[in-house]
Design an enzyme around this catalytic site. Structure first.
Site, PDB file in Angstrom:
ATOM      1  N   HIS A   1       0.800  -1.206   0.111  1.00  0.00           N
ATOM      2  CA  HIS A   1       0.055  -0.234  -0.004  1.00  0.00           C
ATOM      3  C   HIS A   1       0.995   1.201  -0.002  1.00  0.00           C
ATOM      4  CE1 HIS A   1      -3.533   2.411   1.177  1.00  0.00           C
ATOM      5  NE2 HIS A   1      -2.656   2.955   1.568  1.00  0.00           N
ATOM      6  N   GLU A   2       1.825   1.241   1.021  1.00  0.00           N
ATOM      7  CA  GLU A   2       2.817   2.707   0.925  1.00  0.00           C
ATOM      8  C   GLU A   2       3.614   2.700  -0.220  1.00  0.00           C
ATOM      9  OE1 GLU A   2       1.807   4.617   2.925  1.00  0.00           O
ATOM     10  OE2 GLU A   2       0.647   3.315   4.296  1.00  0.00           O
TER      11      GLU A   2
ATOM     12  N   HIS B   1       1.566   4.355  -3.114  1.00  0.00           N
ATOM     13  CA  HIS B   1       1.774   5.774  -2.846  1.00  0.00           C
ATOM     14  C   HIS B   1       3.140   6.306  -3.417  1.00  0.00           C
ATOM     15  CE1 HIS B   1      -1.807   6.884  -0.694  1.00  0.00           C
ATOM     16  NE2 HIS B   1      -1.436   6.131   0.523  1.00  0.00           N
TER      17      HIS B   1
END
Length: 688
Positions: free
Chosen positions: A479-480, A483
């Site tokens: 997820h990170e 980003h």
């Protein structure tokens, strides 16, 4: 005698990467003072020129971007250090600097001459010849001037500035209270029999935490990597209740502490003041409430649309959530439980998962050593987006845990990122990505490459084992990194719409949630898994169980996120703040909760996303963007999860474009149509 250069000048050097060893705490404030003073002087001189001539991109925006970027390049490492290496001295300096930054930002947002110059450029003949990103930069700036109170005069203008300053203080104080309350209590246990049921990996961690505090036995802290295994596996119900109470009363009037009474970190008054100030600010700008003000920069068009979206998801999910809980209750009863309390839910859920699917997160851990997952994640994005990632061995760092990587495309360096994944003392909990450098063309014509900070809080390696991740932690890492890719793979050269900048907040989670999908795909799991002792990838048998268990309690999970989103949005839709946060939360729970929450639960007092992060009246963004990400991924499901053309299309239409166009326009360019909720409900197992 020539004057010597002040020591803090090293902090202001415009280098490709920050020099962390130069960031001595005592130098930060004088460096900021000089930088702000320099910027103010430069801007005043710049604006004086436009009395005789019409501003152009080169004479107005390019220099403004240069000065804004100098400030960002200085402040981003300071802000990062405050999150990952917090100390009393740094905190004091950070708190002293924040009002100065807020004051400067408000001053720029209300600078009439600067606004007039932007307006003049927008109305000039040159505007039509600018590219899309440049036009978007100017239009966003004009919108932001309005939202900064450019139209306000006299007392209203002063009041706006005072509110902004106070809000910055409140957010920092809220965050500090949560950090201090989290680290201000722990459970010390001498007798291992009290920890019956807890897996060996967690016991080793608890011993390590005890050693760090020079205690014998075991220590359970309130950091998630320590708290969660106890809640999921400890047979001792009294221990689970004690931990639950400590965690869910953090930073409240009921808070627990080993020294003092825990009330020293109470966020209740900060929440009340924050809400009052947000409402006052919204009204100063002509909005009915803060939720309306929040939507001025988002994809969603109205409060009604957001509520309709959340209620529609709730309608589909509530019945499924009730079935989930009924199944859990029946199972717990078979296990001899008279009732299922809130602190029993993770424990019996984990037991039920094991009974239904013969699978626990702990069984998966040995197959996901952190280094193998990281290497596999890099291999995954290489196949998708044709990028190479290499580790840099020597660089200026803030901690031994931190690592630095370079991203190359076609042999060319295009970005760098820092990775700091282990939980430790003086580090803020959770996981996040932040920008360190923004891609842009500098005034001298050089290209500044983007740099990102990627931070997680996974368990440290022990003497005997590397850091082993649960599958949930694997998805957090992906997820990170999603980003990070959004920030680093941008091809936009205007700072304010480059990477994650200028992206509507309810679309910013699209790339991050999108990348999580590969954590569930057999082809990708073969790359990201490898048993830490044998090197074997996750066996098909375990993978099938994991996939079968993917939507375990998905109704309950969906309703939990909807509860947080409706609480946040309803709270900020109040125009009179007649109801306290606790009252609003209780009302929302009546409609959304499938099991009762204890009276003492003070979830809101630790809800940093909306009181100390950027998610005020925007927490719904997670679900909103999840619709986009599930629908985007469904194209890969149709065309092949490693289809290079589909990957190239996602890269070209979403990742490279930053905030240069409206997110709906970018989504439609990739998907060929508007998004629907079908894929999300299907992926969640809520609709077949």
């Amino acid at each position: 005698m020539p004057q010597s250069t002040p020591a803090y000048h090293a902090l202001l050097a415009q280098s490709a990467l920050p020099s962390f060893s130069d960031f001595a705490v005592e130098l930060i404030e004088p460096a900021l003072d000089e930088l702000l003073s320099r910027n103010r002087k430069n801007i005043a001189e710049l604006l004086a020129n436009f009395e005789q001539q019409t501003p152009t991109w080169q004479t107005l925006i390019a220099p403004m971007e240069e000065w804004d970027d100098a400030l960002n390049n200085f402040w981003s490492p300071v802000s990062h250090l405050n999150g990952v290496k917090n100390s009393d001295a740094l905190r004091d300096v950070y708190n002293a600097c924040l009002p100065k930054l807020t004051e400067y930002s408000t001053e720029m947002g209300q600078n009439q001459a600067l606004f007039a110059a932007y307006q003049q450029l927008a109305n000039s003949e040159q505007f039509a010849s600018l590219n899309t990103a440049q036009q978007k930069t100017i239009n966003n700036a004009l919108r932001d001037f309005t939202l900064s109170g450019i139209a306000l005069e006299g007392e209203a203008k002063q009041r706006f500035a005072a509110i902004k300053k106070r809000q910055a203080d409140l957010g920092t104080q809220f965050s500090n209270n949560v950090l201090d309350a989290t680290h201000g209590w722990y459970k010390h246990i001498e007798d291992v029999s009290e920890l019956a049921g807890v897996p060996d990996t967690a016991l080793a961690m608890y011993q390590q935490l005890a050693e760090a505090k020079e205690l014998s036995g075991y220590v359970i802290s309130l950091d998630i990597p320590a708290y969660l295994p106890a809640m999921q596996y400890a047979d001792n119900a009294a221990l689970r209740e004690e931990l639950y109470r400590a965690y869910n009363t953090r930073a409240s009037e009921l808070g627990m502490a080993l020294t003092g009474d825990g009330k020293q970190w109470d966020n209740s008054a900060l929440i009340d003041e924050t809400l009052k100030l947000r409402q006052e600010l919204a009204q100063l700008l002509g909005f009915n409430n803060y939720a309306e003000r929040s939507l001025a920069t988002k994809m969603a068009e109205s409060c009604e649309q957001v509520l309709g979206f959340l209620n529609d998801l709730a309608e589909h999910s509530f019945g499924v959530a009730q079935q989930d809980f009924a199944e859990l209750q029946a199972f717990a009863k078979q296990q001899g439980a008279a009732q299922v309390n809130a602190w029993d839910v993770p424990y019996y859920s984990e037991k039920l998962r094991l009974a239904k699917y013969d699978l626990s997160q702990e069984q998966l851990r040995p197959y996901f050593p952190a280094d193998k997952v990281i290497a596999g994640m890099f291999a995954t994005v290489k196949r998708l987006f044709a990028i190479d990632i290499e580790e840099q061995q020597s660089f200026d760092s803030w901690h031994d845990d931190a690592r630095l990587f370079s991203i190359k495309k076609d042999g060319q360096l295009i970005a760098q990122f820092y990775l700091d994944i282990f939980a430790r003392q003086h580090k803020r909990g959770g996981a996040w990505m932040a920008d360190c450098r923004v891609r842009r063309i500098k005034q001298n014509g050089e290209l500044q490459l983007p740099v990102a900070f990627l931070t997680c809080n996974f368990s440290q390696p022990t003497a005997d084992t590397p850091s082993l991740l649960t599958h949930n932690e694997v998805t957090t890492l992906f997820h990170e990194f999603g980003h990070g890719l959004h920030h680093m793979l941008t091809q936009i050269d205007c700072a304010s719409v480059s990477g994650i900048n200028g992206v509507a907040w309810d679309a910013v989670e699209l790339p991050s949630q999108f990348l999580e999908n590969w954590c569930w795909e057999k082809e990708a799991i073969a790359i990201i898994s490898g048993h830490y002792q044998t090197g074997d990838t996750l066996p098909d048998e375990l993978l099938e169980k994991m996939l079968a268990a993917r939507n375990f309690q998905s109704g309950m999970q969906m309703m939990r996120q909807i509860e947080f989103s409706l609480f946040d949005f309803s709270l900020h839709m109040q125009s009179d703040n007649s109801q306290s946060a606790q009252e609003v939360l209780s009302q929302v729970r009546k409609k959304t909760a499938v099991y009762p929450t204890p009276e003492f639960n003070r979830f809101q007092n630790g809800f940093s996303h909306i009181f100390a992060g950027g998610y005020a009246a925007g927490y719904y963004s997670y679900k909103w963007a999840e619709v986009l990400s599930a629908d985007a991924f469904s194209r890969f499901e149709e065309e092949g999860i490693f289809n290079t053309e589909t990957g190239e299309s996602f890269l070209a239409n979403i990742l490279t474009m930053g905030g240069s166009k409206e997110p709906m326009e970018l989504f439609e360019a990739f998907r060929g149509r508007k998004p629907t909720t079908d894929a999300l409900l299907r992926h969640s197992g809520i609709v077949a």
